[in-house]
Scaffold this motif. Structure first.
Motif, PDB file in Angstrom:
ATOM      1  N   MET A   1      23.111 -72.526  -8.724  1.00 48.07           N
ATOM      2  CA  MET A   1      23.717 -73.990  -8.397  1.00 48.07           C
ATOM      3  C   MET A   1      24.195 -74.105  -7.053  1.00 48.07           C
ATOM      4  N   ILE A   2      24.012 -75.315  -6.368  1.00 42.41           N
ATOM      5  CA  ILE A   2      24.688 -75.605  -5.218  1.00 42.41           C
ATOM      6  C   ILE A   2      25.704 -76.562  -5.747  1.00 42.41           C
ATOM      7  N   ALA A   3      26.961 -76.602  -5.370  1.00 42.82           N
ATOM      8  CA  ALA A   3      27.845 -77.727  -5.799  1.00 42.82           C
ATOM      9  C   ALA A   3      28.901 -77.854  -4.547  1.00 42.82           C
ATOM     10  N   ASP A   4      29.506 -79.149  -4.891  1.00 40.50           N
ATOM     11  CA  ASP A   4      30.415 -79.443  -3.924  1.00 40.50           C
ATOM     12  C   ASP A   4      31.717 -79.653  -4.562  1.00 40.50           C
ATOM     13  N   MET A   5      32.694 -78.862  -3.770  1.00 39.36           N
ATOM     14  CA  MET A   5      34.107 -78.831  -4.193  1.00 39.36           C
ATOM     15  C   MET A   5      35.050 -79.729  -3.474  1.00 39.36           C
ATOM     16  N   ASN A   6      34.340 -80.822  -2.768  1.00 40.36           N
ATOM     17  CA  ASN A   6      35.277 -81.694  -1.701  1.00 40.36           C
ATOM     18  C   ASN A   6      36.446 -82.157  -2.592  1.00 40.36           C
ATOM     19  N   ARG A   7      36.381 -82.693  -3.909  1.00 39.31           N
ATOM     20  CA  ARG A   7      37.135 -83.241  -4.394  1.00 39.31           C
ATOM     21  C   ARG A   7      37.601 -82.504  -5.782  1.00 39.31           C
ATOM     22  N   SER A   8      37.609 -81.042  -5.744  1.00 31.65           N
ATOM     23  CA  SER A   8      37.843 -80.146  -6.746  1.00 31.65           C
ATOM     24  C   SER A   8      39.588 -80.364  -7.048  1.00 31.65           C
ATOM     25  N   THR A   9      40.057 -80.079  -8.087  1.00 30.07           N
ATOM     26  CA  THR A   9      41.362 -80.104  -8.541  1.00 30.07           C
ATOM     27  C   THR A   9      41.837 -78.697  -8.302  1.00 30.07           C
ATOM     28  N   LYS A  10      40.982 -77.834  -8.085  1.00 29.20           N
ATOM     29  CA  LYS A  10      41.417 -76.256  -7.897  1.00 29.20           C
ATOM     30  C   LYS A  10      40.980 -75.770  -6.764  1.00 29.20           C
ATOM     31  N   SER A  11      41.552 -74.509  -6.177  1.00 24.16           N
ATOM     32  CA  SER A  11      41.092 -74.044  -4.919  1.00 24.16           C
ATOM     33  C   SER A  11      39.873 -73.244  -5.329  1.00 24.16           C
ATOM     34  N   PHE A  12      39.108 -72.739  -4.257  1.00 23.13           N
ATOM     35  CA  PHE A  12      38.024 -71.850  -4.366  1.00 23.13           C
ATOM     36  C   PHE A  12      38.396 -70.705  -5.133  1.00 23.13           C
ATOM     37  N   MET A  13      39.441 -69.864  -4.863  1.00 20.29           N
ATOM     38  CA  MET A  13      39.795 -68.709  -5.497  1.00 20.29           C
ATOM     39  C   MET A  13      40.104 -68.762  -7.083  1.00 20.29           C
ATOM     40  N   GLU A  14      40.883 -70.133  -7.284  1.00 15.53           N
ATOM     41  CA  GLU A  14      41.092 -70.344  -8.761  1.00 15.53           C
ATOM     42  C   GLU A  14      39.536 -70.735  -9.495  1.00 15.53           C
ATOM     43  N   CYS A  15      38.828 -71.163  -8.858  1.00 17.80           N
ATOM     44  CA  CYS A  15      37.428 -71.478  -9.579  1.00 17.80           C
ATOM     45  C   CYS A  15      36.592 -70.271  -9.472  1.00 17.80           C
ATOM     46  N   GLN A  16      36.648 -69.132  -8.511  1.00 14.16           N
ATOM     47  CA  GLN A  16      36.158 -68.131  -8.901  1.00 14.16           C
ATOM     48  C   GLN A  16      36.567 -67.321 -10.157  1.00 14.16           C
ATOM     49  N   LYS A  17      37.867 -67.329 -10.245  1.00 18.73           N
ATOM     50  CA  LYS A  17      38.474 -66.329 -11.361  1.00 18.73           C
ATOM     51  C   LYS A  17      38.244 -67.115 -12.778  1.00 18.73           C
ATOM     52  N   ASP A  18      38.324 -68.447 -12.524  1.00 14.78           N
ATOM     53  CA  ASP A  18      38.013 -69.203 -14.078  1.00 14.78           C
ATOM     54  C   ASP A  18      36.419 -69.054 -14.234  1.00 14.78           C
ATOM     55  N   LEU A  19      35.374 -68.947 -13.283  1.00 12.61           N
ATOM     56  CA  LEU A  19      34.161 -68.812 -13.622  1.00 12.61           C
ATOM     57  C   LEU A  19      33.615 -67.442 -14.053  1.00 12.61           C
ATOM     58  N   ASP A  20      34.485 -66.546 -13.417  1.00 12.49           N
ATOM     59  CA  ASP A  20      34.538 -65.136 -13.936  1.00 12.49           C
ATOM     60  C   ASP A  20      34.907 -64.873 -15.472  1.00 12.49           C
ATOM     61  N   ALA A  21      35.946 -65.553 -15.798  1.00 10.48           N
ATOM     62  CA  ALA A  21      36.414 -65.507 -17.113  1.00 10.48           C
ATOM     63  C   ALA A  21      35.448 -66.218 -18.175  1.00 10.48           C
ATOM     64  N   ILE A  22      35.009 -67.496 -17.724  1.00 10.31           N
ATOM     65  CA  ILE A  22      34.063 -68.060 -18.510  1.00 10.31           C
ATOM     66  C   ILE A  22      32.717 -67.089 -18.777  1.00 10.31           C
ATOM     67  N   GLY A  23      32.345 -66.413 -17.546  1.00  8.24           N
ATOM     68  CA  GLY A  23      31.161 -65.486 -17.806  1.00  8.24           C
ATOM     69  C   GLY A  23      31.376 -64.491 -18.670  1.00  8.24           C
ATOM     70  N   GLU A  24      32.670 -63.700 -18.618  1.00  7.98           N
ATOM     71  CA  GLU A  24      33.154 -62.629 -19.629  1.00  7.98           C
ATOM     72  C   GLU A  24      32.987 -63.277 -21.072  1.00  7.98           C
ATOM     73  N   GLU A  25      33.658 -64.391 -21.359  1.00  9.77           N
ATOM     74  CA  GLU A  25      33.526 -65.016 -22.556  1.00  9.77           C
ATOM     75  C   GLU A  25      32.226 -65.085 -23.251  1.00  9.77           C
ATOM     76  N   ILE A  26      31.142 -65.620 -22.486  1.00 13.61           N
ATOM     77  CA  ILE A  26      29.976 -65.768 -22.874  1.00 13.61           C
ATOM     78  C   ILE A  26      29.097 -64.723 -22.656  1.00 13.61           C
ATOM     79  N   GLY A  27      29.347 -63.601 -22.082  1.00 11.03           N
ATOM     80  CA  GLY A  27      28.426 -62.508 -21.797  1.00 11.03           C
ATOM     81  C   GLY A  27      27.524 -62.580 -20.730  1.00 11.03           C
ATOM     82  N   VAL A  28      27.892 -63.215 -19.689  1.00 13.44           N
ATOM     83  CA  VAL A  28      27.162 -63.227 -18.437  1.00 13.44           C
ATOM     84  C   VAL A  28      27.873 -63.094 -17.175  1.00 13.44           C
TER      85      VAL A  28
END
Length: 94
Positions: A51-78
């Protein structure tokens, strides 16, 4: 496509399970991250999405998103990686 510091490349790779796209897109939507482009394939039971995504209006920082997405990946096995677009742009200039 205009290059901005707010664009990120999100990749998802792993065994195909129900709900991968839904989980990732729900997270992005809840955090005001806009999906600009998406490509996904499933080959022999393995899922691959970019995916290509735009974080311009994100409510979270880039680093927070990296950590959150990593956790989601662990949760679903990817494996989910979130990288700044500039990394790819600079690699192609070398």
């Amino acid at each position: 496509m205009e290059q901005t510091a707010d664009k990120v490349i999100i990749t998802v790779v792993g065994k195909d399970v129900v709900g991968i796209i839904a989980k990732v897109c729900l997270y992005l939507s809840e955090n005001q991250i806009n999906v600009l482009d998406i490509s996904q394939t499933t080959i022999s039971g393995f899922f691959n999405m970019m995916m290509i995504a735009d974080m311009n209006r994100s409510t979270k920082s880039f680093m927070e998103c990296q950590k959150d997405l990593d956790a989601i990946g662990e949760e679903i096995g990817v494996s989910i990686r979130c990288q700044r677009e500039e990394i790819f742009e600079k690699m192609h200039r070398i």
